[in-house]
Design an enzyme around this catalytic site. Structure first.
Site, PDB file in Angstrom:
ATOM      1  N   LYS A   1       0.828  -1.212   0.000  1.00  0.00           N
ATOM      2  CA  LYS A   1       0.000   0.000   0.000  1.00  0.00           C
ATOM      3  C   LYS A   1       0.854   1.250   0.000  1.00  0.00           C
ATOM      4  O   LYS A   1       0.465   2.256  -0.585  1.00  0.00           O
ATOM      5  CB  LYS A   1      -0.969   0.005   1.189  1.00  0.00           C
ATOM      6  CG  LYS A   1      -2.118  -0.968   0.999  1.00  0.00           C
ATOM      7  CD  LYS A   1      -3.345  -0.567   1.799  1.00  0.00           C
ATOM      8  CE  LYS A   1      -4.494  -1.530   1.544  1.00  0.00           C
ATOM      9  NZ  LYS A   1      -5.597  -1.385   2.512  1.00  0.00           N
TER      10      LYS A   1
ATOM     11  N   LYS B   1      -7.153 -10.441  -7.378  1.00  0.00           N
ATOM     12  CA  LYS B   1      -8.390 -10.498  -6.615  1.00  0.00           C
ATOM     13  C   LYS B   1      -9.454  -9.575  -7.229  1.00  0.00           C
ATOM     14  O   LYS B   1      -9.131  -8.478  -7.678  1.00  0.00           O
ATOM     15  CB  LYS B   1      -8.056 -10.022  -5.192  1.00  0.00           C
ATOM     16  CG  LYS B   1      -9.050 -10.398  -4.141  1.00  0.00           C
ATOM     17  CD  LYS B   1      -8.426 -10.129  -2.767  1.00  0.00           C
ATOM     18  CE  LYS B   1      -9.477  -9.765  -1.749  1.00  0.00           C
ATOM     19  NZ  LYS B   1      -8.910  -9.557  -0.407  1.00  0.00           N
TER      20      LYS B   1
ATOM     21  N   LYS C   1     -12.514  -3.455  -7.260  1.00  0.00           N
ATOM     22  CA  LYS C   1     -12.727  -2.303  -8.124  1.00  0.00           C
ATOM     23  C   LYS C   1     -11.450  -1.511  -8.342  1.00  0.00           C
ATOM     24  O   LYS C   1     -11.140  -1.117  -9.457  1.00  0.00           O
ATOM     25  CB  LYS C   1     -13.793  -1.396  -7.514  1.00  0.00           C
ATOM     26  CG  LYS C   1     -14.164  -0.248  -8.421  1.00  0.00           C
ATOM     27  CD  LYS C   1     -15.401   0.482  -7.931  1.00  0.00           C
ATOM     28  CE  LYS C   1     -15.136   1.192  -6.623  1.00  0.00           C
ATOM     29  NZ  LYS C   1     -16.208   2.150  -6.292  1.00  0.00           N
TER      30      LYS C   1
END
Ligand code: TRP
Length: 334
Positions: free
Chosen positions: A115, A197, A200
């Site tokens: 991240k 995965k 969106k």
């Protein structure tokens, strides 16, 4: 015995609910509700590690809850469903956890590394200390079992380490949780990018993700447009991610095993196969979507359920927090 065990899982309301949320987690959460005491929440505090739009966050939170409620997880009986931000004990215990977790441990978390490379302009402290909040979530409720996907396994390991560290210093305060193994749920991948995965944020292609907000025809069409490969055999294999994903989706909705599905589809062309998967998914989703749409219209119903959930969750959470504060040497509040 299992009926006395507590199972806990939270979901981040950081987007519209997807088929991945449903098949990868919630469908099994609903099954587990029959066997265990369940604590389920939306992890709204966790979403702040990445910048959120307030109006979207509010909408996504109600949508995630509507899906849980549509599945029958509704604060009736022994289940508790609530919003993490409604129980301030989470933020409080998270602070304590921060002080018992080493920076070195947090730096090693692969999700932090991922991240922070994706959001370089906003590598905030919460992104690093996120596992401390997650540990607080789990430990407040003395959860025995936590069903986690691969991406959360490392955070659960860290929770166990910190709980043991704390217990060694102060005596048995925390229940050391275990990963729930068993059928955790299918790992649903993107329909257009089946090596990643279903999510969106991972893709701009609208056909990659099935949303619970999509209408039934849209859902069927997305499945029919899913990428496959140039081979023509319906088999789960590492070099056939598209077909494998469709088989997993089919099995998740029908309860069949991959071997059974492979036999059933042997010799069938890809077009007909995708048609069959679409039909099975639509059949499973139709009643659920009807309930979901109905619940979503009733904001007051959702808000009342989580109010009740927060009250019940608070009782457990503050009991644990009180015990921790006492062990730490904080003055009693008399
Ligand atoms: N971090 C989890 C995720 O992103 C969500 C989460 C927050 C969670 N607290 C938790 C999951 C406690 C299990 C237990 O998916």
């Amino acid at each position: 015995m299992s009926e006395n065990k507590t199972i806990l899982s939270f979901v981040q309301p950081s987007g519209d609910p997807t088929l991945g949320n449903y098949l990868g987690a919630f469908k099994n959460w609903a099954k587990m509700a029959k066997e265990y005491n369940c604590i389920y929440a939306i992890a709204d505090l966790h979403t702040l590690t990445v910048r959120q739009n307030p109006a979207d966050l509010r909408k996504n939170s109600r949508q995630m809850l509507a899906l849980l409620l549509a599945l029958g997880l509704d604060n009736e009986g022994k289940n508790i469903v609530f919003a993490q931000s409604h129980v301030s004990a989470h933020a409080e215990l998270a602070w304590v956890m921060n002080c018992y977790t080493y920076i070195g441990e947090l730096n090693r978390m692969t999700q932090f590394k991922d991240k922070s490379s994706k959001h370089q302009a906003n590598i905030n402290a919460g992104l690093l200390t996120y596992p401390c909040l997650m540990a607080a979530d789990i430990l407040l409720y003395k959860a025995d079992l936590v069903p986690v996907g691969e991406d959360q396994r490392q955070h659960l390991e860290l929770t166990r380490d910190v709980a043991e560290r704390f217990n060694n210093l102060y005596g048995d305060v925390f229940t050391v949780p275990e990963a729930y193994i068993g059928k955790v749920g299918a790992r649903i991948m993107g329909l257009q990018e089946p090596t990643r995965k279903m999510s969106k944020s991972e893709s701009a292609n609208a056909n990659n993700v099935i949303f619970l907000n999509d209408d039934i025809n849209q859902i069927a069409n997305k499945i029919k447009r899913a990428v496959t490969d140039s081979d023509n055999t319906i088999k789960a294999a590492e070099d056939k991610p598209g077909i494998t994903n469709l088989l997993n989706i089919y099995c998740a909705v029908t309860g069949k095993t991959v071997e059974e599905a492979e036999k059933e589809f042997a010799g069938m062309g890809y077009g007909a196969f995708k048609g069959a998967v679409a039909e099975a998914v639509v059949e499973d989703l139709r009643p659920l979507k009807a309930k979901y749409d109905e619940i979503l219209k009733d904001k007051t119903y959702i808000d009342n359920i989580i109010k009740d959930g927060a009250e019940r969750a608070s009782k457990i959470a503050y009991r644990t927090l009180g015990k921790v504060y006492k062990k730490l040497g904080f003055l009693p509040r008399t």
